[in-house]
Design a protein around this motif. Structure first.
Motif, PDB file in Angstrom:
ATOM      1  N   PHE A  98       3.599   1.737 -17.968  1.00 16.90           N
ATOM      2  CA  PHE A  98       3.769   1.253 -16.598  1.00 16.90           C
ATOM      3  C   PHE A  98       4.872   2.097 -15.959  1.00 16.90           C
ATOM      4  O   PHE A  98       6.045   1.728 -15.968  1.00 16.90           O
ATOM      5  N   CYS A  99       4.501   3.272 -15.446  1.00 16.73           N
ATOM      6  CA  CYS A  99       5.450   4.194 -14.829  1.00 16.73           C
ATOM      7  C   CYS A  99       5.666   3.752 -13.389  1.00 16.73           C
ATOM      8  O   CYS A  99       4.764   3.865 -12.568  1.00 16.73           O
ATOM      9  N   GLU A 100       6.841   3.216 -13.111  1.00 14.12           N
ATOM     10  CA  GLU A 100       7.103   2.634 -11.786  1.00 14.12           C
ATOM     11  C   GLU A 100       8.613   2.485 -11.654  1.00 14.12           C
ATOM     12  O   GLU A 100       9.258   2.008 -12.590  1.00 14.12           O
ATOM     13  N   PRO A 101       9.191   2.893 -10.527  1.00 13.54           N
ATOM     14  CA  PRO A 101      10.639   2.684 -10.363  1.00 13.54           C
ATOM     15  C   PRO A 101      10.969   1.213 -10.585  1.00 13.54           C
ATOM     16  O   PRO A 101      10.296   0.330 -10.052  1.00 13.54           O
ATOM     17  N   GLY A 102      11.965   0.937 -11.416  1.00 17.07           N
ATOM     18  CA  GLY A 102      12.332  -0.446 -11.724  1.00 17.07           C
ATOM     19  C   GLY A 102      11.661  -0.955 -12.991  1.00 17.07           C
ATOM     20  O   GLY A 102      12.014  -2.025 -13.496  1.00 17.07           O
ATOM     21  N   VAL A 103      10.683  -0.228 -13.513  1.00 14.71           N
ATOM     22  CA  VAL A 103      10.054  -0.609 -14.791  1.00 14.71           C
ATOM     23  C   VAL A 103      10.310   0.549 -15.766  1.00 14.71           C
ATOM     24  O   VAL A 103      11.341   0.563 -16.442  1.00 14.71           O
ATOM     25  N   LEU A 146      -3.891   9.940 -23.649  1.00 21.46           N
ATOM     26  CA  LEU A 146      -2.926   9.397 -22.694  1.00 21.46           C
ATOM     27  C   LEU A 146      -3.541   8.839 -21.413  1.00 21.46           C
ATOM     28  O   LEU A 146      -4.516   9.387 -20.884  1.00 21.46           O
ATOM     29  N   LYS A 147      -2.931   7.743 -20.957  1.00 20.05           N
ATOM     30  CA  LYS A 147      -3.234   7.126 -19.663  1.00 20.05           C
ATOM     31  C   LYS A 147      -1.908   6.755 -19.028  1.00 20.05           C
ATOM     32  O   LYS A 147      -0.908   6.619 -19.722  1.00 20.05           O
ATOM     33  N   MET A 148      -1.928   6.501 -17.742  1.00 21.73           N
ATOM     34  CA  MET A 148      -0.688   6.149 -17.054  1.00 21.73           C
ATOM     35  C   MET A 148      -0.937   5.221 -15.877  1.00 21.73           C
ATOM     36  O   MET A 148      -1.858   5.481 -15.098  1.00 21.73           O
ATOM     37  N   HIS A 149      -0.161   4.144 -15.764  1.00 20.71           N
ATOM     38  CA  HIS A 149      -0.089   3.377 -14.518  1.00 20.71           C
ATOM     39  C   HIS A 149       0.849   4.176 -13.612  1.00 20.71           C
ATOM     40  O   HIS A 149       2.043   4.284 -13.928  1.00 20.71           O
ATOM     41  N   ALA A 150       0.349   4.715 -12.528  1.00 18.16           N
ATOM     42  CA  ALA A 150       1.162   5.647 -11.736  1.00 18.16           C
ATOM     43  C   ALA A 150       1.119   5.337 -10.252  1.00 18.16           C
ATOM     44  O   ALA A 150       0.053   5.030  -9.707  1.00 18.16           O
ATOM     45  N   ASP A 151       2.265   5.436  -9.595  1.00 15.16           N
ATOM     46  CA  ASP A 151       2.364   5.295  -8.135  1.00 15.16           C
ATOM     47  C   ASP A 151       1.663   4.034  -7.626  1.00 15.16           C
ATOM     48  O   ASP A 151       0.984   4.067  -6.602  1.00 15.16           O
ATOM     49  N   GLU A 152       1.874   2.918  -8.318  1.00 12.31           N
ATOM     50  CA  GLU A 152       1.231   1.677  -7.855  1.00 12.31           C
ATOM     51  C   GLU A 152       1.991   1.073  -6.670  1.00 12.31           C
ATOM     52  O   GLU A 152       1.408   0.777  -5.636  1.00 12.31           O
ATOM     53  N   LEU A 153       3.293   0.873  -6.851  1.00 11.34           N
ATOM     54  CA  LEU A 153       4.053   0.123  -5.847  1.00 11.34           C
ATOM     55  C   LEU A 153       4.961   1.028  -5.021  1.00 11.34           C
ATOM     56  O   LEU A 153       5.329   0.692  -3.903  1.00 11.34           O
TER      57      LEU A 153
END
Ligand code: NIG
Ligand code: FE
Length: 419
Positions: A225-230, A250-257
């Motif tokens: 979960f790549c996210e500022p604050g996480v 590899l997979k990435m949660h990216a630029d969600e919020l």
């Protein structure tokens, strides 16, 4: 002559999605879905042996005395849907957070207060293996009834080595105990648990979790979960580089919020898919296109977070990024199992055409989980995973929403669900 075990025939329209087994469909190709009018597909011993018009397949002699015949007259036939991003394994639910959300408390604020993902970590830890499996089994059954035949399933509601290993073991057990095929992803870096700084927990994921997860061999992918604050870009990169060194994909949660360069990092690392991407910048989109990273978009999450902002699918498709779609099924940001709902949201709010959206939930989704050689299209040699939709044409699929269009689901040539 060898005969087919099953012939599905007379489809008003059959979408084969053929021609993309080597590499995912991009740009204008996402609209070319290999339509066959009066379509038929023959399956033998779980695999597709012939695809064409009903007349052609009958003339080729696939129908023997024991061949089961199913008519799809007036209906649409597609490959089974592939859901390439879910957090489907958990116990409990979070409807108590609805009132907070309606008051405007942000998703990450609920997490900071110890709710959100951490709430599901607690309810999952308290539940027995049997309870977690029973609750997850029910969701998988709903997915199957809505046309989904293969699902990527992430761990990440454990956050300790023992609990993450348990999650992956339960995913494997469930894979063998019901009809939906599961592809396991390790996502120990889903949230920072209480008592750790981000750096300390990143060290724990890299030094303790990943080596043991890799040694057990139960996970195929690693996600963060790549996210500022996480997890920051730096922490995410450390985790993914370690995972790569241990032969995980590899997979990435990216630029969600927030737009923070997640897509650029995904491209730099050459991940198979970068997911969410609501806030991906133009630069980020260009980088994904350049590296052929698949964008897995999750419009049900955008819908459920109620922020009136959706991923920029049109720009991505124009730039040549291969786009896939998923439910993100999870108890917080996307409590749904429905790929038909995802198709509707993708057309209305991501402005994808029904053809592009279908490509995104079949062959491109199969690429996003490394299964495009087995599933995602109706082509000779592929697994006999097929859906009959009780709709007159493809436009009807996103158009009529909120009910289930699926009439029958086949897994490896066997009926596994029907109305
Ligand atoms: O993809 N973004 C992080 N993880 C999930 C949400 C999980 C949860 O809220 O339980 C997601 O949206
Ligand atoms: Fe997710």
């Amino acid at each position: 002559m060898v005969y087919a075990d099953l012939l599905i025939h007379s489809a008003q329209m059959m979408a084969t999605m053929s021609g993309y087994s080597e590499s995912p469909a991009c740009g204008e190709d996402m609209s070319k879905i290999g339509l066959i009018a009066d379509g038929a597909v023959a399956i033998r011993e779980g695999k597709i042996v012939a695809v064409g018009t009903t007349q052609d397949l009958r003339a080729e002699g696939w129908v023997g005395p024991d061949t089961k015949e199913i008519s799809a007259r007036g209906k649409v036939v597609t490959p089974g849907f592939v859901d390439p991003h879910t957090h489907v394994l958990y116990a409990g639910s979070r409807e108590n957070e609805l009132s907070l959300k309606l008051k405007g408390v942000p998703y990450l604020e609920i997490l900071k207060q110890g709710g959100g993902i951490l709430s599901t970590v607690r309810s999952t830890k308290q539940a027995s293996d049997e309870e977690i499996k029973a609750q997850t089994h029910r969701r998988l059954r709903t997915m199957l009834s809505m046309g989904t035949t293969t699902v990527e399933a992430k761990s990440g509601y454990g956050l300790t080595v023992e609990e993450e290993l348990r999650a992956l073991r339960l995913i494997h057990e469930l894979d063998g105990e019901q009809s939906v095929d599961l592809v396991p992803t390790f996502m120990g870096a889903h949230a920072v648990p209480p008592g750790y700084s981000e750096e300390e927990f990143t060290n724990y994921v890299v030094d303790e979790m990943l080596p043991q997860i890799a040694a057990e061999g139960q996970a195929e992918f690693c996600d963060v979960f790549c996210e500022p604050g996480v997890f920051s870009l730096e922490s995410s990169e450390r985790i993914l580089l370690k995972a790569q060194a241990l032969n995980l994909k590899l997979k990435m949660h990216a630029d969600e919020l927030a737009s923070a360069g997640g897509a650029q990092l995904a491209a730099k690392l050459g991940v198979i898919s970068a997911d969410h991407l609501l806030q991906a910048s133009d630069e980020g989109i260009a980088a994904l296109a350049q590296q052929g990273v698949i964008a897995v978009l999750l419009p049900a999450t955008s819908f459920n977070l109620a922020k009136n902002s959706y991923a920029r699918a049109r720009e991505m498709i124009r730039a040549g990024v291969p786009v896939a779609l998923a439910t993100d099924s999870n108890p917080g940001s996307s409590p749904t199992e429905s790929m038909p709902l995802v198709l509707t949201l993708a057309c209305l709010y991501l402005r994808m055409t029904p053809e592009e959206a279908l490509t995104a939930v079949t062959i491109n989704a199969a690429h996003a989980i490394g299964r495009a050689n087995q599933i995602g299209s109706l082509e000779v040699g592929k697994q006999g995973d097929v859906v009959i939709l009780d709709i007159p044409n493809l436009n009807y699929l996103p158009y009529h929403f909120g009910s289930n269009p699926v009439e029958m689901v086949f897994k490896r040539g066997k009926v596994v669900w029907s109305i």
